[in-house]
Design an enzyme around this catalytic site. Structure first.
Site, PDB file in Angstrom:
ATOM      1  N   ARG A   1     -37.661  13.756  60.319  1.00  0.00           N
ATOM      2  CA  ARG A   1     -37.590  14.446  58.793  1.00  0.00           C
ATOM      3  C   ARG A   1     -36.441  14.535  58.431  1.00  0.00           C
ATOM      4  O   ARG A   1     -36.684  15.544  56.925  1.00  0.00           O
ATOM      5  CB  ARG A   1     -38.090  15.751  59.061  1.00  0.00           C
ATOM      6  CG  ARG A   1     -40.126  15.742  59.209  1.00  0.00           C
ATOM      7  CD  ARG A   1     -41.366  16.381  59.660  1.00  0.00           C
ATOM      8  NE  ARG A   1     -41.627  16.944  58.391  1.00  0.00           N
ATOM      9  CZ  ARG A   1     -41.578  18.296  58.193  1.00  0.00           C
ATOM     10  NH1 ARG A   1     -40.195  19.084  59.216  1.00  0.00           N
ATOM     11  NH2 ARG A   1     -41.258  19.203  57.132  1.00  0.00           N
TER      12      ARG A   1
ATOM     13  N   CYS B   1     -27.870   3.846  64.776  1.00  0.00           N
ATOM     14  CA  CYS B   1     -26.405   3.687  64.753  1.00  0.00           C
ATOM     15  C   CYS B   1     -26.555   3.763  62.740  1.00  0.00           C
ATOM     16  O   CYS B   1     -26.879   3.216  62.153  1.00  0.00           O
ATOM     17  CB  CYS B   1     -27.222   1.911  64.802  1.00  0.00           C
ATOM     18  SG  CYS B   1     -24.904   1.470  64.764  1.00  0.00           S
TER      19      CYS B   1
HETATM   20  N1  LLP Z   1     -55.667  16.614  53.085  1.00  0.00           N
HETATM   21  C1  LLP Z   1     -54.837  15.919  52.554  1.00  0.00           C
HETATM   22  C2  LLP Z   1     -54.984  14.771  51.434  1.00  0.00           C
HETATM   23  C3  LLP Z   1     -53.204  15.467  52.583  1.00  0.00           C
HETATM   24  O1  LLP Z   1     -52.350  14.123  51.393  1.00  0.00           O
HETATM   25  C4  LLP Z   1     -52.077  16.518  53.343  1.00  0.00           C
HETATM   26  C5  LLP Z   1     -50.926  15.810  53.514  1.00  0.00           C
HETATM   27  C6  LLP Z   1     -53.098  17.036  54.154  1.00  0.00           C
HETATM   28  C7  LLP Z   1     -54.530  17.064  53.654  1.00  0.00           C
HETATM   29  C8  LLP Z   1     -52.678  18.050  54.931  1.00  0.00           C
HETATM   30  O2  LLP Z   1     -51.915  18.366  54.705  1.00  0.00           O
HETATM   31  P1  LLP Z   1     -50.654  19.741  55.614  1.00  0.00           P
HETATM   32  O3  LLP Z   1     -51.762  20.823  56.139  1.00  0.00           O
HETATM   33  O4  LLP Z   1     -50.007  19.127  56.858  1.00  0.00           O
HETATM   34  O5  LLP Z   1     -49.840  20.708  54.881  1.00  0.00           O
HETATM   35  N2  LLP Z   1     -44.485  14.136  55.706  1.00  0.00           N
HETATM   36  C9  LLP Z   1     -44.458  15.215  55.849  1.00  0.00           C
HETATM   37  C10 LLP Z   1     -46.051  15.786  55.094  1.00  0.00           C
HETATM   38  C11 LLP Z   1     -46.987  14.568  54.003  1.00  0.00           C
HETATM   39  C12 LLP Z   1     -48.204  15.462  53.588  1.00  0.00           C
HETATM   40  C13 LLP Z   1     -48.781  14.604  52.962  1.00  0.00           C
HETATM   41  N3  LLP Z   1     -50.150  14.588  52.827  1.00  0.00           N
HETATM   42  C14 LLP Z   1     -43.684  16.144  56.445  1.00  0.00           C
HETATM   43  O6  LLP Z   1     -43.331  15.823  57.469  1.00  0.00           O
HETATM   44  O7  LLP Z   1     -43.558  17.180  55.936  1.00  0.00           O
END
Ligand code: LLP
Length: 445
Positions: free
Chosen positions: A334, A365
């Protein structure tokens, strides 16, 4: 500290998670290792579930967004807590089903679901599929028809609210690969398109406005827009919406730039959504929809930490001090992706005052391979154990074998024990899927 704290410093001055000494965990399981506190995960699942029960008469379901962290054990926990899950790929779906998760409580997402993913969902009786394109609707209808089933679906709608942490925007046209816009009428067109499909049953709508959101207002506005859309469809077509999925996105603490929310704060997010639904549906004489929410990060994020061992230390005078650990962007992507900030401590000397700011670097690397920048630490020595906090969401699930490093194992702490829920990889695992064509094989002279 608040009641959600899973971490504490014990009399020996070492960090504990869920009542277990992290230094002992590091010794027993080696590092790098992801460690989760089971009770914290359960508490978060329960708090959302209880809020729907208390404030919405139980007329809804919490779906844990398993893209945040997916493995068999987490689906078992979700099942025991009587909640559903959101899966976003065949792989997540397969893992859940393989873990024995009740398919009727699975909601499948994806802006470009593959045919085999849809087939896997249909063949296993997945409860809801959230459709996100015309071609998907046509294909899904056809696949359902050939199986003689009628599949419940939601349409992913874009309400024109985009939220990012502490800021959000309202737009009439959003540039997004997700969903159909309410404002430009494509969402409504999609409803009409779906109504003609004999093997699909349109239950309602889904929206997800972003992730790591701290304000209530964007959730309130998005709910208002969704209810107005639902009311409009009822007036125009007599369409009665059965289900409304408001997505996930509630923020968590990474550093002291973020709020450290209490259980009550999280309840308040959900209550603010429920309040809008209750008020607006009464005013507009609408049926109260079955409510789905999809929190991911807030359920597992703060429940997880990563433990590392300090290796090489490089002090570039007047510039920066690098403390390199045995992990890196392959297990903690991240920072490289979003320049995310983290808090870290020396788990074996957790009471010592911080005397310097360092950059915790990985072993990949690549110069961008940083785990956390500008972290205040006591003077770190090779062999110290570093714990990075709030790594439970989007770390293991986004890990890779970059540089052919091992994806670290995952340990679950609960009931006074610490056990693997994802086992360590071996060199054999690293080459498992490699294939050498005949013409590249070594020939004996
Ligand atoms: N529902 C849908 C349709 C989503 O696209 C997501 C997250 C969630 C629920 C859950 O959201 P949360 O409660 O976890 O915020 N890789 C990124 C985060 C990408 C989130 C994508 N969608 C990071 O590391 O911050």
């Amino acid at each position: 500290m608040n009641e959600r704290d899973t971490l504490k410093i014990n009399a020996k001055g070492t960090l504990e998670i869920g009542g277990m000494d992290t230094v002992e965990i590091a010794k027993k399981f080696s590092t790098p290792v992801y460690v989760y506190d089971e009770q914290h995960i359960r508490n978060m699942m329960r708090l959302y579930k209880d809020t729907i029960n208390e404030y919405y008469g139980g007329n809804g379901l919490v779906l844990y967004a398993s893209k945040a962290f997916s493995c068999k054990a987490i689906y078992r926990i979700a099942q025991q807590e009587n909640i559903g899950i959101d899966a976003v790929s065949g792989g997540e779906l397969y893992t859940a089903i393989n873990a024995g998760f009740n398919p009727s409580k699975i909601c499948l997402h994806g802006n470009n679901k593959l045919k085999h993913e849809l087939e896997l969902a249909l063949d296993n009786g997945v409860g809801i599929i959230v459709v996100d394109s015309h071609s998907e609707v046509d294909l899904l209808d056809q696949l359902a028809s050939s199986r003689g089933i009628k599949q419940d679906v939601l349409i992913r709608v874009n309400p024109g609210i985009e939220a990012h942490t502490h800021a959000f925007v309202q737009t009439a046209r959003t540039d997004s690969k997700f969903g159909f816009s309410i404002h430009d009428g494509t969402a409504e067109k999609m409803v009409l398109h779906l109504m003609n499909k004999r093997n699909l049953n349109l239950k309602g709508f889904h929206c997800h406005i972003g992730s790591q959101i701290f304000e209530k207002e964007p959730f309130v506005l998005a709910t208002e827009k969704m209810i107005a859309f639902i009311a409009d469809l009822k007036t125009k077509y007599g369409f009665e919406t059965n289900t409304l999925n408001m997505g996930g996105g509630f923020g968590i603490w990474y550093t002291d730039e973020d709020s450290k929310l209490s259980f009550d704060d999280y309840r308040e997010y959900l209550r603010s959504i429920i309040d809008v639904i209750n008020n607006k549906t009464e005013k507009l004489h609408l049926k109260k929809p079955y409510l789905l929410i999809e929190p991911g990060r807030s359920i597992v994020g703060e429940a997880g930490i990563t433990l590392y061992t300090v290796g090489a230390i490089k002090d570039i005078e007047g510039i920066k001090k690098y403390v390199a650990v045995d992990g890196g962007m392959f297990e903690s992507p991240r920072y490289a992706l979003y320049q995310s900030k983290y808090t870290a401590i020396l788990a074996n000397r957790a009471n010592e005052p911080c005397t310097e700011k360092v950059t915790i670097a990985g072993k990949c690397c690549e110069s961008g391979d940083i785990i956390a920048a500008d972290v205040a630490l006591p003077l770190a020595k090779s062999g110290d154990i570093i714990a990075v906090f709030s790594t439970g969401a989007y770390h293991y699930s986004m890990a890779s074998n970059y540089n052919r490093n091992f994806i670290p194992p995952v340990v679950l702490v609960g009931n006074g024990t610490a056990e693997y829920i994802v086992k360590p990889q071996s060199y054999e695992d690293i080459v498992r899927n490699d294939a050498v064509p005949e013409r590249l094989k070594w020939k004996q002279n």
